[in-house]
Motif scaffolding. Sequence first.
Motif, PDB file in Angstrom:
ATOM      1  N   VAL A  14      67.628   3.818  52.438  1.00 28.52           N
ATOM      2  CA  VAL A  14      66.608   2.872  52.908  1.00 28.52           C
ATOM      3  C   VAL A  14      65.307   3.072  52.140  1.00 28.52           C
ATOM      4  CG1 VAL A  14      65.228   2.146  54.891  1.00 28.52           C
ATOM      5  CG2 VAL A  14      67.660   2.654  55.186  1.00 28.52           C
ATOM      6  N   ARG A  15      64.935   4.307  51.876  1.00 30.70           N
ATOM      7  CA  ARG A  15      63.713   4.549  51.105  1.00 30.70           C
ATOM      8  C   ARG A  15      63.830   3.942  49.708  1.00 30.70           C
ATOM      9  NH1 ARG A  15      60.712  10.309  50.108  1.00 30.70           N
ATOM     10  NH2 ARG A  15      62.766  11.002  49.367  1.00 30.70           N
ATOM     11  N   ASN A  16      64.982   4.127  49.054  1.00 27.11           N
ATOM     12  CA  ASN A  16      65.175   3.538  47.732  1.00 27.11           C
ATOM     13  C   ASN A  16      65.135   2.013  47.787  1.00 27.11           C
ATOM     14  OD1 ASN A  16      67.552   5.983  46.302  1.00 27.11           O
ATOM     15  ND2 ASN A  16      65.375   6.139  46.777  1.00 27.11           N
ATOM     16  N   SER A  17      65.667   1.440  48.872  1.00 28.83           N
ATOM     17  CA  SER A  17      65.613  -0.016  49.036  1.00 28.83           C
ATOM     18  C   SER A  17      64.170  -0.487  49.101  1.00 28.83           C
ATOM     19  CB  SER A  17      66.349  -0.434  50.325  1.00 28.83           C
ATOM     20  OG  SER A  17      67.705  -0.073  50.284  1.00 28.83           O
ATOM     21  N   ASN A  18      63.342   0.232  49.859  1.00 32.13           N
ATOM     22  CA  ASN A  18      61.922  -0.114  49.951  1.00 32.13           C
ATOM     23  C   ASN A  18      61.234  -0.017  48.602  1.00 32.13           C
ATOM     24  OD1 ASN A  18      61.112   1.196  53.305  1.00 32.13           O
ATOM     25  ND2 ASN A  18      62.514  -0.403  52.631  1.00 32.13           N
ATOM     26  N   GLU A  19      61.584   0.998  47.842  1.00 33.38           N
ATOM     27  CA  GLU A  19      60.972   1.195  46.526  1.00 33.38           C
ATOM     28  C   GLU A  19      61.335   0.075  45.561  1.00 33.38           C
ATOM     29  OE1 GLU A  19      60.730   6.091  46.482  1.00 33.38           O
ATOM     30  OE2 GLU A  19      62.586   5.091  45.870  1.00 33.38           O
ATOM     31  N   MET A  20      62.447  -0.600  45.831  1.00 35.54           N
ATOM     32  CA  MET A  20      62.862  -1.747  45.020  1.00 35.54           C
ATOM     33  C   MET A  20      62.237  -3.048  45.503  1.00 35.54           C
ATOM     34  SD  MET A  20      66.945  -0.993  44.687  1.00 35.54           S
ATOM     35  CE  MET A  20      67.240  -2.667  44.079  1.00 35.54           C
ATOM     36  N   GLY A  21      61.578  -2.997  46.655  1.00 37.66           N
ATOM     37  CA  GLY A  21      60.971  -4.201  47.205  1.00 37.66           C
ATOM     38  C   GLY A  21      61.815  -4.901  48.248  1.00 37.66           C
ATOM     39  N   ILE A  22      62.911  -4.260  48.696  1.00 37.69           N
ATOM     40  CA  ILE A  22      63.762  -4.829  49.742  1.00 37.69           C
ATOM     41  C   ILE A  22      63.205  -4.452  51.110  1.00 37.69           C
ATOM     42  CG2 ILE A  22      66.075  -4.816  50.768  1.00 37.69           C
ATOM     43  CD1 ILE A  22      67.173  -4.142  47.980  1.00 37.69           C
ATOM     44  N   ASN A  23      63.043  -5.443  51.987  1.00 43.81           N
ATOM     45  CA  ASN A  23      62.531  -5.196  53.337  1.00 43.81           C
ATOM     46  C   ASN A  23      63.657  -4.718  54.247  1.00 43.81           C
ATOM     47  OD1 ASN A  23      59.812  -5.887  52.871  1.00 43.81           O
ATOM     48  ND2 ASN A  23      60.284  -8.071  53.073  1.00 43.81           N
ATOM     49  N   LEU A  24      63.854  -3.427  54.281  1.00 43.63           N
ATOM     50  CA  LEU A  24      64.867  -2.807  55.121  1.00 43.63           C
ATOM     51  C   LEU A  24      64.248  -1.589  55.792  1.00 43.63           C
ATOM     52  CD1 LEU A  24      67.823  -2.493  56.112  1.00 43.63           C
ATOM     53  CD2 LEU A  24      68.251  -1.124  54.052  1.00 43.63           C
ATOM     54  N   SER A  25      64.461  -1.450  57.089  1.00 43.99           N
ATOM     55  CA  SER A  25      63.910  -0.322  57.830  1.00 43.99           C
ATOM     56  C   SER A  25      65.014   0.451  58.527  1.00 43.99           C
ATOM     57  CB  SER A  25      62.884  -0.795  58.861  1.00 43.99           C
ATOM     58  OG  SER A  25      61.784  -1.426  58.240  1.00 43.99           O
ATOM     59  N   LEU A  26      64.690   1.665  58.908  1.00 47.51           N
ATOM     60  CA  LEU A  26      65.624   2.539  59.611  1.00 47.51           C
ATOM     61  C   LEU A  26      64.897   3.198  60.778  1.00 47.51           C
ATOM     62  CD1 LEU A  26      68.333   4.226  59.796  1.00 47.51           C
ATOM     63  CD2 LEU A  26      67.178   5.897  58.316  1.00 47.51           C
ATOM     64  N   ILE A  27      65.527   3.197  61.945  1.00 48.51           N
ATOM     65  CA  ILE A  27      65.009   3.910  63.120  1.00 48.51           C
ATOM     66  C   ILE A  27      66.049   4.942  63.534  1.00 48.51           C
ATOM     67  CG2 ILE A  27      64.271   3.740  65.525  1.00 48.51           C
ATOM     68  CD1 ILE A  27      63.469   0.838  64.961  1.00 48.51           C
ATOM     69  N   VAL A  28      65.619   6.193  63.629  1.00 50.36           N
ATOM     70  CA  VAL A  28      66.507   7.288  64.029  1.00 50.36           C
ATOM     71  C   VAL A  28      66.099   7.738  65.427  1.00 50.36           C
ATOM     72  CG1 VAL A  28      67.403   9.568  63.448  1.00 50.36           C
ATOM     73  CG2 VAL A  28      66.752   7.978  61.609  1.00 50.36           C
ATOM     74  N   ILE A  29      66.902   7.389  66.416  1.00 48.21           N
ATOM     75  CA  ILE A  29      66.558   7.649  67.814  1.00 48.21           C
ATOM     76  C   ILE A  29      66.765   9.112  68.190  1.00 48.21           C
ATOM     77  CG2 ILE A  29      67.182   7.106  70.209  1.00 48.21           C
ATOM     78  CD1 ILE A  29      68.050   4.341  69.243  1.00 48.21           C
ATOM     79  N   GLY A  30      67.812   9.719  67.664  1.00 45.71           N
ATOM     80  CA  GLY A  30      68.294  11.018  68.130  1.00 45.71           C
ATOM     81  C   GLY A  30      69.639  10.799  68.796  1.00 45.71           C
ATOM     82  N   HIS A  31      70.577  11.717  68.563  1.00 44.28           N
ATOM     83  CA  HIS A  31      71.962  11.482  68.976  1.00 44.28           C
ATOM     84  C   HIS A  31      72.102  11.272  70.481  1.00 44.28           C
ATOM     85  CE1 HIS A  31      76.332  11.909  67.922  1.00 44.28           C
ATOM     86  NE2 HIS A  31      76.369  11.932  69.243  1.00 44.28           N
ATOM     87  N   SER A  32      71.569  12.186  71.256  1.00 45.49           N
ATOM     88  CA  SER A  32      71.789  12.149  72.704  1.00 45.49           C
ATOM     89  C   SER A  32      71.236  10.873  73.330  1.00 45.49           C
ATOM     90  CB  SER A  32      71.161  13.384  73.365  1.00 45.49           C
ATOM     91  OG  SER A  32      71.492  13.434  74.734  1.00 45.49           O
ATOM     92  N   ALA A  33      69.981  10.573  73.039  1.00 48.12           N
ATOM     93  CA  ALA A  33      69.358   9.383  73.632  1.00 48.12           C
ATOM     94  C   ALA A  33      70.037   8.100  73.178  1.00 48.12           C
ATOM     95  CB  ALA A  33      67.877   9.345  73.282  1.00 48.12           C
ATOM     96  N   SER A  34      70.567   8.104  71.954  1.00 48.24           N
ATOM     97  CA  SER A  34      71.160   6.880  71.416  1.00 48.24           C
ATOM     98  C   SER A  34      72.489   6.529  72.070  1.00 48.24           C
ATOM     99  CB  SER A  34      71.358   7.009  69.901  1.00 48.24           C
ATOM    100  OG  SER A  34      72.522   7.756  69.587  1.00 48.24           O
TER     101      SER A  34
END
Length: 296
Positions: free
Chosen positions: A243-263
Amino acid sequence: MKLFTSRRNFLSKSSTLLAAGVFLHPIELFSHAKKATFTVGEIMDAFIAQVPGAPFENTVDTLKTGSKTQVVTGIVTTMFATVSVIKKAIELNANFIIVHEPTFYNHLDETEWLENDPVYQFKQELLAKNGIAVWRNHDYVHRLEIDGVQAGVVQQLGWDDYYKQNAVLEIPTSTLEELISHIKAKLEVPAMRYVGDLSQPVSKVLLLPGAIGGRRQIEMAMQEKPDVIIVGESPEWETPEYVRNSNEMGINLSLIVIGHSASEEGGSEFMANWVKTEFPEIPTFHIPSGNSLNII
């Protein structure tokens, strides 16, 4: 989002058949409904019977303690059978705990390497002394026609209206920051990690609770092209880096990491609701196990 046919519906349909002159043996029609008690095995088998292709030859969904023949006095559903959850189950006179994740610190719940460890011994003795059966329901609940964990999380997030029985949801447009705030509030998570621009508009969501693996997360993102991927966890060198590399290319992509248990806790609540529907005679409680990791 109706996933199961309850026994009440079964009785209603059976009455219709009888009225039409179709004979059902009295034992077949009334034995399950009239029963006052149920065993651990009967409850396990009832759930497994609703899973396509089940039972599975290779699965981690086995009894970790207890016996299939023991009569159930009460049920607790949770992500992890922590010592605190076990003690609460004892207070509630519940002798059957249905968990989603391992009880003894490894995927297969192998215990030979723990035999002389005081932490393992304490937990095992607590369960044995109080006659508590622990069943892991991981593979089966995920393999329902509609993934039970995903359905439970969708309900927690208040996204039922946007759920089409797969991992992709089209939710009302918000910013990434607003979406994170929504998830934190609904899942009662004090903080979570993300990759992306907090001001980015997001509406197409790829919802992947738990830890399905970075490659699968990335492959699904490649296929679905979401605005945001929501996961339980992912190794930092996999999906977060993609996702970070996608952003560096100009692609609008995000990631949310909740945590295993809560997710995935919503899946355990899903299980509690299933038991309450199918076996209303049994006192059933959902007890969130919480996250073992604190934030400072």
